[in-house]
Design an enzyme around this catalytic site. Structure first.
Site, short mmCIF file in Angstrom:
data_model
loop_
_atom_site.label_atom_id
_atom_site.label_comp_id
_atom_site.label_asym_id
_atom_site.label_seq_id
_atom_site.Cartn_x
_atom_site.Cartn_y
_atom_site.Cartn_z
CE LYS A 192 5.73 -3.31 9.54
NZ LYS A 192 4.66 -2.64 8.76
CD GLU A 228 9.44 -7.21 6.16
OE1 GLU A 228 9.36 -7.52 7.37
OE2 GLU A 228 8.89 -6.19 5.68
N GLY A 253 -4.90 -4.73 5.53
CA GLY A 253 -4.12 -5.72 4.79
C GLY A 253 -4.67 -7.12 4.90
NE ARG A 254 -6.21 -7.73 11.15
CZ ARG A 254 -5.68 -6.55 11.42
NH1 ARG A 254 -4.59 -6.14 10.78
NH2 ARG A 254 -6.20 -5.75 12.33
CD GLU A 264 -1.48 -7.98 11.38
OE1 GLU A 264 -0.27 -8.29 11.33
OE2 GLU A 264 -2.14 -7.64 10.38
CG HIS A 305 0.05 -39.90 11.07
ND1 HIS A 305 0.15 -41.23 11.40
CD2 HIS A 305 -1.02 -39.81 10.23
CE1 HIS A 305 -0.79 -41.92 10.77
NE2 HIS A 305 -1.52 -41.08 10.06
CE LYS A 313 -3.57 0.01 2.76
NZ LYS A 313 -4.44 0.13 3.95
#
Length: 548
Positions: A511, A211, A266-267, A352, A383, A205
Site C-alpha cells: 500500500k 480502492e 476484516g476477513r 492472509e 475439465h 473500517k
C-alpha cells in the site's frame, strides 16, 4: 516469552518418523486393516459431516496427531480465543468475531461488547426491514430496489459469498458487489442500475481504504450527476466504518453509519455490520439463522475433545500434509454453484491469516506455514485442473464440499453432479494401474503392442488424500457452520505453527509503495529514483496516456 513452535512439541519427531513410514502406504489397505475406518474417521457437528477416511493416515498417526494437539494446548487456546484474550499480540487486541454470533457473553467482562453487537444488529434489522418493505426512497421519491456493496478484501469476499450461496433465499432487493479499483468493475455494475433507486453501502473500517474510496467517490458523483443534491446523499449511502468524521465529510451522517470494531478482523467480519448487504438480500431472519449456524460450530469447537473436534481435526490434517509431506497446495472443490466463491473466501482466510515467516515472538520459522489454497466449483474443474490432481507430480490434498440436495428442484441433474463429486473423490483414492489401463485399452480394440505403449499415459497413481464435507442442503445454518469451521481450522493451524493469525503486515508495504508510485504518476517530482524496471513501466504508462 518465547513462542512454542511445532518442532518443540514432543510428538513432532514421532510424527516425522510415522510420516516417513507412510509415504509408500496404501490408503485402500487402511480400509482393509480398519473395517470400521469410515465410522472411526468421520465427525459430525452443527449439521456438517466430515469424512476423513481417505487420507494417508494410519490409526497410529491419527492418535499421534491428537497427542500433538493436546501437547500444544489447543483446547485451552480455543477457550482463550472465544473468551477474548488478546491473542493478536502484535496489535494487542483480541479476535472476537465469535462474539458477533453469540447470544450470551462467555464472560461478564464481554457483556458491554455483546450489548454493542446486539444494538448494531437491531439497527441492521431495521435497515433490512425498511428496505425489503419498500419504505426507503431515493432523492426522486423512487423506492430503493438495488443495493451496491463497495468494499474490498473481507468487506467484499464474505458478503458476496453469502449472497451468492443463499440466492434461493433472496427477496425483492437485488444486491451487487464492487471491489476492484479497475473502473470496469463499477462501470459494468452501474450500467444496469438507476441512480434514483440505488443505495450504496461503503465498507471501510478506517474510511481510508484507497480502492473503496475511489469507487465510492465515483458512485457519489454518479448520484449527483443524476440530479441529486449533496443534501440528498444520505438517501443513497450507508457506511460501515469507525471513522464517523470522514463519513460525514463524504455526506453520510452518523445515523447512516454502522460500527466495525477493532477486535473484528476484516476477513472475519461477515458476521458484523459488514454483512448488511447479504442480510438485506436474504432477509433478517435468514441472516440470524446464518449467525446461529456459526454459533453452533463455536460451541462444538469449545466443547468437543480434540479427537472429536472438527476444526481441530481439519487443522491437524493441514499440518500433517504441509509439514510432514511437504504439500504446498490445498484445493477446495465445492460441488454447488452457489458456493463457487468459497475458494476465494478461503484464500484470504487461510493465506492472509497464516502466510507468515516468523513466530509470535519474532523468531524465523524453521518450516512452512499456510499452503497455497485454490479451487473452483465442481464439476467445472474436472475439465481443467483435475488433470493435475490425478496425474500430476505434486501432492495436493483436496476438500470436497458436497450438499446432498438442491434448491433448484432439478433432482436428476443434481444426481449427476453428486455422482461426479463422489467419483472424483473415489478416483483420487483408487487411481488406475498400468495393468488396468492396458486391459481397458485392449477392450477398446487396440492391439497388445499399442495398448502396452499407451497404458502409461492412462495410468494414475491414486492414493491422493481427500476429505468430503457433506450436509443436507446449503441453508443459512449450514453455511454459517461451514465458514466458522474453516475460521477455527485456520486459528488452530496458526496456534500449532506458533504464529499470529490475526495480523497482516505483509499487506501494508505494498500500500505504501503504491501511494508513492501514484504520486509519481500524478506528476510529483521526487529525488530518489525507483528501480529501473518500475521507472521504465511508469515511462511507458505516461507515453500511453499521451497516445489516448
Amino acid at each position: 516469552m518465547p513462542s512454542t513452535l511445532l518442532t518443540d512439541l514432543p510428538a513432532y519427531a514421532e510424527l516425522r518418523a510415522l510420516a516417513d513410514s507412510l509415504k509408500s502406504a496404501s490408503i485402500q489397505e487402511f480400509f482393509s486393516q480398519q473395517p470400521n475406518r469410515v465410522e472411526q474417521f468421520t465427525l459430525e457437528a452443527a449439521g456438517l459431516r466430515l469424512d476423513f477416511s481417505k487420507h494417508l493416515l494410519s490409526a497410529a498417526a491419527h492418535s499421534k496427531l491428537i497427542e500433538l494437539a493436546q501437547q500444544a494446548g489447543l483446547a485451552a487456546r480455543a477457550t482463550a480465543l472465544l473468551q477474548g484474550e488478546a491473542l493478536n499480540n502484535t496489535e494487542q487486541r483480541p479476535a472476537l468475531h465469535s462474539l458477533l454470533r453469540a447470544k450470551q457473553a462467555p464472560l461478564s467482562a464481554l457483556r458491554d461488547k455483546l450489548e454493542q453487537v446486539h444494538s448494531t444488529q437491531q439497527r441492521m434489522r431495521d435497515w433490512c426491514e425498511r428496505l425489503n418493505q419498500g419504505q426507503h426512497q431515493g432523492f426522486s421519491g423512487a423506492v430503493i430496489t438495488d443495493v451496491v456493496n463497495i468494499g474490498i478484501g473481507g468487506s467484499d469476499l464474505g458478503p458476496r459469498l453469502v449472497s451468492d450461496a443463499l440466492r434461493f433465499y433472496h427477496g425483492d432487493i437485488a444486491c451487487h458487489y464492487v471491489a476492484n479499483v479497475d473502473p470496469a468493475d463499477l462501470q459494468s455494475t452501474l450500467l444496469e442500475l438507476s441512480p434514483e433507486s440505488t443505495l450504496f453501502i461503503i465498507c471501510s473500517k478506517s474510511f481510508r481504504t484507497e480502492e473503496t474510496l475511489i469507487n465510492a467517490q465515483v458512485a457519489r458523483q454518479w448520484v449527483l450527476n443524476a440530479g441529486a443534491s449533496e443534501a440528498d446523499l444520505d438517501k443513497h449511502f450507508l457506511a460501515i466504518t469507525s471513522n464517523l468524521e470522514a463519513a460525514a465529510d463524504f455526506g453520510i451522517p452518523d445515523q447512516h453509519c454502522l460500527p466495525l470494531w477493532d477486535w473484528v478482523g476484516g476477513r472475519y467480519s461477515v458476521w458484523s455490520a459488514v454483512g448488511l448487504s447479504c442480510a438485506i438480500a436474504i432477509g433478517w431472519d435468514n441472516f440470524t439463522a446464518f449467525l446461529a449456524g456459526a454459533e453452533r460450530m463455536d460451541e462444538h469447537f469449545q466443547q468437543a475433545p480434540v479427537a472429536q473436534n472438527m476444526p481441530m481435526l481439519l487443522s491437524l490434517l493441514e499440518i500433517w500434509y504441509c509439514n510432514f509431506f511437504a504439500a504446498e497446495n490445498h484445493s477446495v472443490l465445492p460441488y454447488d454453484q452457489g458456493l463457487q466463491r468459497l475458494p476465494s473466501f478461503l484464500q484470504q482466510l487461510t493465506m492472509e491469516s497464516n502466510g507468515k515467516q516468523v513466530a509470535q515472538d519474532g523468531r524465523s520459522l524453521p518450516y512452512h506455514t499456510a499452503p497455497i489454497l485454490w479451487g473452483s466449483a465442481g464439476s467445472m474443474g474436472q475439465h481443467s485442473f483435475h488433470q493435475l490432481l490425478h496425474q500430476g507430480t505434486r501432492l495436493c490434498p483436496v476438500d470436497f464440499i458436497l450438499p446432498l440436495t438442491t434448491h433448484t428442484g432439478m433432482t436428476e441433474q443434481h444426481r449427476f453432479l453428486v455422482a461426479n463429486g463422489l467419483a472424483q473423490s473415489r478416483t483420487l483414492l483408487l487411481g488406475r494401474s498400468a495393468e488396468e489401463a492396458k486391459a481397458a485399452l485392449l477392450k477398446r480394440g487396440l492391439s497388445d503392442s499399442e495398448a502396452e505403449e499407451l497404458a502409461p499415459h492412462l495410468a494414475m497413481p491414486g492414493n491422493r488424500p481427500n476429505t468430503v464435507i457433506s450436509f443436507e442442503a446449503v441453508t443459512p445454518e449450514t453455511l454459517g457452520a461451514l465458514l466458522a469451521l474453516y475460521e477455527h481450522r485456520t486459528f488452530c493451524s496458526g496456534q500449532l505453527w506458533g504464529i499470529n493469525s490475526f495480523d497482516q503486515w505483509g499487506v501494508e508495504l505494498g500500500k505504501d509503495i503504491g501511494m508513492d508510485i501514484l504520486s509519481r504518476l500524478e506528476g510529483e517530482q521526487k529525488a530518489a529514483p525507483l528501480d529501473p524496471a518500475t521507472e521504465q513501466l511508469m515511462l511507458r504508462w505516461r507515453e500511453a496516456q499521451r497516445l489516448d
